[in-house]
Enzyme design. Structure first.
Site, PDB file in Angstrom:
ATOM      1  N   GLU A  90       9.445  -6.995   7.719  1.00  0.00           N
ATOM      2  CA  GLU A  90      10.438  -7.077   6.655  1.00  0.00           C
ATOM      3  C   GLU A  90      11.746  -6.435   7.121  1.00  0.00           C
ATOM      4  O   GLU A  90      11.740  -5.453   7.869  1.00  0.00           O
ATOM      5  CB  GLU A  90       9.909  -6.384   5.400  1.00  0.00           C
ATOM      6  CG  GLU A  90       8.728  -7.148   4.811  1.00  0.00           C
ATOM      7  CD  GLU A  90       8.302  -6.685   3.427  1.00  0.00           C
ATOM      8  OE1 GLU A  90       8.087  -7.547   2.568  1.00  0.00           O
ATOM      9  OE2 GLU A  90       8.185  -5.465   3.197  1.00  0.00           O
ATOM     10  N   CYS A 103      18.880  -3.069   7.452  1.00  0.00           N
ATOM     11  CA  CYS A 103      17.795  -2.129   7.750  1.00  0.00           C
ATOM     12  C   CYS A 103      16.712  -2.937   8.448  1.00  0.00           C
ATOM     13  O   CYS A 103      16.079  -3.784   7.822  1.00  0.00           O
ATOM     14  CB  CYS A 103      17.293  -1.524   6.439  1.00  0.00           C
ATOM     15  SG  CYS A 103      15.839  -0.483   6.654  1.00  0.00           S
ATOM     16  N   CYS A 110       2.953   0.528  11.579  1.00  0.00           N
ATOM     17  CA  CYS A 110       3.289   1.853  12.103  1.00  0.00           C
ATOM     18  C   CYS A 110       1.992   2.627  12.304  1.00  0.00           C
ATOM     19  O   CYS A 110       1.057   2.488  11.515  1.00  0.00           O
ATOM     20  CB  CYS A 110       4.193   2.591  11.118  1.00  0.00           C
ATOM     21  SG  CYS A 110       4.761   4.187  11.738  1.00  0.00           S
ATOM     22  N   CYS A 114       1.981   8.178   7.441  1.00  0.00           N
ATOM     23  CA  CYS A 114       2.477   9.066   6.382  1.00  0.00           C
ATOM     24  C   CYS A 114       1.892   8.589   5.047  1.00  0.00           C
ATOM     25  O   CYS A 114       1.880   7.397   4.762  1.00  0.00           O
ATOM     26  CB  CYS A 114       4.000   9.056   6.337  1.00  0.00           C
ATOM     27  SG  CYS A 114       4.737   9.482   7.914  1.00  0.00           S
ATOM     28  N   CYS A 117       3.962   6.304   2.421  1.00  0.00           N
ATOM     29  CA  CYS A 117       4.685   5.135   2.926  1.00  0.00           C
ATOM     30  C   CYS A 117       3.809   3.887   3.001  1.00  0.00           C
ATOM     31  O   CYS A 117       2.698   3.928   3.533  1.00  0.00           O
ATOM     32  CB  CYS A 117       5.232   5.487   4.317  1.00  0.00           C
ATOM     33  SG  CYS A 117       5.946   4.095   5.196  1.00  0.00           S
ATOM     34  N   CYS A 331      13.211   2.496   0.487  1.00  0.00           N
ATOM     35  CA  CYS A 331      12.590   3.269   1.572  1.00  0.00           C
ATOM     36  C   CYS A 331      11.087   3.366   1.393  1.00  0.00           C
ATOM     37  O   CYS A 331      10.613   3.739   0.324  1.00  0.00           O
ATOM     38  CB  CYS A 331      13.123   4.700   1.580  1.00  0.00           C
ATOM     39  SG  CYS A 331      14.882   4.789   1.741  1.00  0.00           S
TER      40      CYS A 331
HETATM   41  N1  SAH Z   1       9.469   5.692  10.815  1.00  0.00           N
HETATM   42  C1  SAH Z   1      10.769   6.187  10.580  1.00  0.00           C
HETATM   43  C2  SAH Z   1      11.711   5.168   9.989  1.00  0.00           C
HETATM   44  C3  SAH Z   1      11.205   4.264   8.892  1.00  0.00           C
HETATM   45  S1  SAH Z   1      10.900   4.907   7.293  1.00  0.00           S
HETATM   46  C4  SAH Z   1      10.719   7.426   9.732  1.00  0.00           C
HETATM   47  O1  SAH Z   1       9.690   7.707   9.148  1.00  0.00           O
HETATM   48  O2  SAH Z   1      11.711   8.118   9.679  1.00  0.00           O
HETATM   49  C5  SAH Z   1      12.514   5.132   6.559  1.00  0.00           C
HETATM   50  C6  SAH Z   1      12.583   6.346   5.630  1.00  0.00           C
HETATM   51  O3  SAH Z   1      11.881   6.122   4.379  1.00  0.00           O
HETATM   52  C7  SAH Z   1      11.969   7.593   6.221  1.00  0.00           C
HETATM   53  O4  SAH Z   1      12.790   8.695   5.958  1.00  0.00           O
HETATM   54  C8  SAH Z   1      10.673   7.700   5.451  1.00  0.00           C
HETATM   55  O5  SAH Z   1      10.138   8.981   5.508  1.00  0.00           O
HETATM   56  C9  SAH Z   1      11.108   7.260   4.075  1.00  0.00           C
HETATM   57  N2  SAH Z   1      10.027   6.901   3.169  1.00  0.00           N
HETATM   58  C10 SAH Z   1       8.805   6.416   3.469  1.00  0.00           C
HETATM   59  N3  SAH Z   1       8.098   6.198   2.336  1.00  0.00           N
HETATM   60  C11 SAH Z   1       8.896   6.533   1.305  1.00  0.00           C
HETATM   61  C12 SAH Z   1       8.744   6.512  -0.116  1.00  0.00           C
HETATM   62  N4  SAH Z   1       7.621   6.070  -0.680  1.00  0.00           N
HETATM   63  N5  SAH Z   1       9.778   6.911  -0.865  1.00  0.00           N
HETATM   64  C13 SAH Z   1      10.933   7.338  -0.297  1.00  0.00           C
HETATM   65  N6  SAH Z   1      11.136   7.374   1.023  1.00  0.00           N
HETATM   66  C14 SAH Z   1      10.128   6.983   1.823  1.00  0.00           C
HETATM   67 FE1  SF4 Z   2       5.744   5.198   9.865  1.00  0.00          FE
HETATM   68 FE2  SF4 Z   2       6.298   5.121   7.270  1.00  0.00          FE
HETATM   69 FE3  SF4 Z   2       5.779   7.457   8.433  1.00  0.00          FE
HETATM   70 FE4  SF4 Z   2       8.075   6.167   8.988  1.00  0.00          FE
HETATM   71  S1  SF4 Z   2       7.449   7.013   6.994  1.00  0.00           S
HETATM   72  S2  SF4 Z   2       6.657   7.135  10.443  1.00  0.00           S
HETATM   73  S3  SF4 Z   2       7.370   4.033   8.882  1.00  0.00           S
HETATM   74  S4  SF4 Z   2       4.328   5.756   8.218  1.00  0.00           S
END
Ligand code: SAH
Ligand code: SF4
Length: 345
Positions: A90, A103, A110, A114, A117, A331
């Site tokens: 996406e 973006c 990934c 996390c 996410c 995000c």
């Molecule tokens: N993997 C990288 C970049 C992609 S995620 C990273 O983690 O930084 C882009 C951003 O969205 C990151 O700051 C991530 O921590 C944040 N993010 C992920 N899940 C989210 C959520 N449910 N609500 C708000 N931000 C989120």
């Molecule tokens: Fe991967 Fe999502 Fe964690 Fe970014 S926030 S490192 S995309 S699992």
């Protein structure tokens, strides 16, 4: 077959020579590739004999639009883009007053897991090549009939877990004969792959580094971000200080505000003391809903109080505007989907 769209102009020169062609063909082919042609046939100033050699030895990556959603609130567009092998990612196109920001994704899925996410929950399939990152931008530009001026590497995937391809992408997208989008218009977000932050710092690029911190201490961070069990906050912030020293650039810390998890005033003051003396900015993101996580956004008054604790300690913080929330384009809401699945829906 070689991925010709990921090659630098200099590398193309070597390829041309090895094919028994004059070096100047490289510049022509490079321009065509960067302009987004999908077939060698479209390269009108290239002789047929060379085109035949190209078709035999190389392939051109491109992305096809499988699905497109447009936000009724703010016009943000979310695309599901597929590659010829059936994998899909996406990408999100957002309009700001200063132009269009894309973006893009750097991996299919990934590995980092996390807990808040959607991408992390959907597993990992493969890295994207530099040409596949470029292809996302081109597909969006073509579909929306616009020019992208800014790029954020904040889609699916952890950019620093695909370091070589990401660096190659950054150089290609900034090249004069390419899209010519300079480092100052690019942000890269990482969950904290510490050794790669050092490597990136030594490159001394002028891009903006965003670090997904999301917690003020190891206890909370290790619960939500497994990478923290490998590289703790102390180590991560040490790498960030090194990055700032080397590049002279301010770091942006991302902090998803999760109700009852990381949003107390005590968390804010712990965060402030850890960031003390750093050239940085804190970006608060009320956590976006992801099915199955059980996490809720912090309340407005909680966020205001959190900010004032930071500000009193001299740390600047803002709340990120949420775009595309009605189409799950915010995000952390991007997830893996297959072209095949989309077709059978
Ligand atoms: N993997 C990288 C970049 C992609 S995620 C990273 O983690 O930084 C882009 C951003 O969205 C990151 O700051 C991530 O921590 C944040 N993010 C992920 N899940 C989210 C959520 N449910 N609500 C708000 N931000 C989120
Ligand atoms: Fe991967 Fe999502 Fe964690 Fe970014 S926030 S490192 S995309 S699992």
């Amino acid at each position: 077959m070689k991925d010709i769209g990921s090659m630098y102009e200099q590398e193309l020169k070597e390829e041309m020579l090895s094919l028994g062609e004059p070096a100047y063909r490289a510049a022509q082919v490079y321009k065509w590739l960067q302009s987004g042609v999908k077939t060698f046939d479209e390269m009108t100033n290239i002789p047929k004999s060379l085109k035949e050699k190209l078709v035999k030895n190389y392939y051109i990556s491109f992305a096809s639009i499988e699905k497109k959603l447009i936000s009724a609130y703010d016009g943000t567009r979310k695309y599901l883009l597929s590659f010829p092998d059936g994998e899909a990612v996406e990408s999100v196109l957002m309009q700001y007053h200063h132009g269009y920001t894309s973006c893009i994704s750097t991996q299919v899925g990934c590995k980092m897991g996390c807990t808040f996410c959607a991408t992390g929950k959907s597993g990992f399939s493969r890295n994207l090549t530099a040409s596949e990152m470029l292809a996302q931008l081109r597909a969006e530009q073509e579909d929306a009939d616009i020019r992208i001026s800014n790029i954020v590497l904040m889609g699916m995937g952890e950019p620093l877990d695909n370091y070589d391809n990401v660096l190659r992408f950054l150089r290609l997208v900034g090249s004069e004969n390419g899209m010519n989008i300079g480092m100052r218009h690019i942000s890269l977000s990482t969950c904290g792959v510490v050794p790669k932050i050092y490597e990136l710092a030594d490159e001394k690029l002028q891009l903006t580094l965003s670090v997904s911190l999301h917690a003020p201490n190891d206890q909370i961070r290790s619960r939500t971000m497994p990478i923290n069990r490998k590289y703790g906050i102390g180590e991560l912030l040490k790498a960030c200080r090194y990055y700032i020293d080397k590049t002279g650039r301010r770091i942006s810390f991302e902090y998803a505000m999760i109700d009852g998890v990381n949003d107390s005033d005590a968390c804010a003051s712990e965060l402030a003391s850890r960031l003390h003396g750093m050239i940085c900015h804190v970006n608060l993101i009320p956590v976006n809903t992801v099915g199955g996580t059980g996490y809720k956004k912090s309340r407005q008054d909680r966020i205001r109080s959190f900010i004032s604790v930071l500000e009193r300690a001299g740390i600047t913080a803002t709340v990120r505007r949420t775009l595309g929330s009605d189409i799950n384009a915010s995000c952390g809401q991007l997830r893996r989907a297959y072209k095949k699945e989309e077709k059978t829906e």
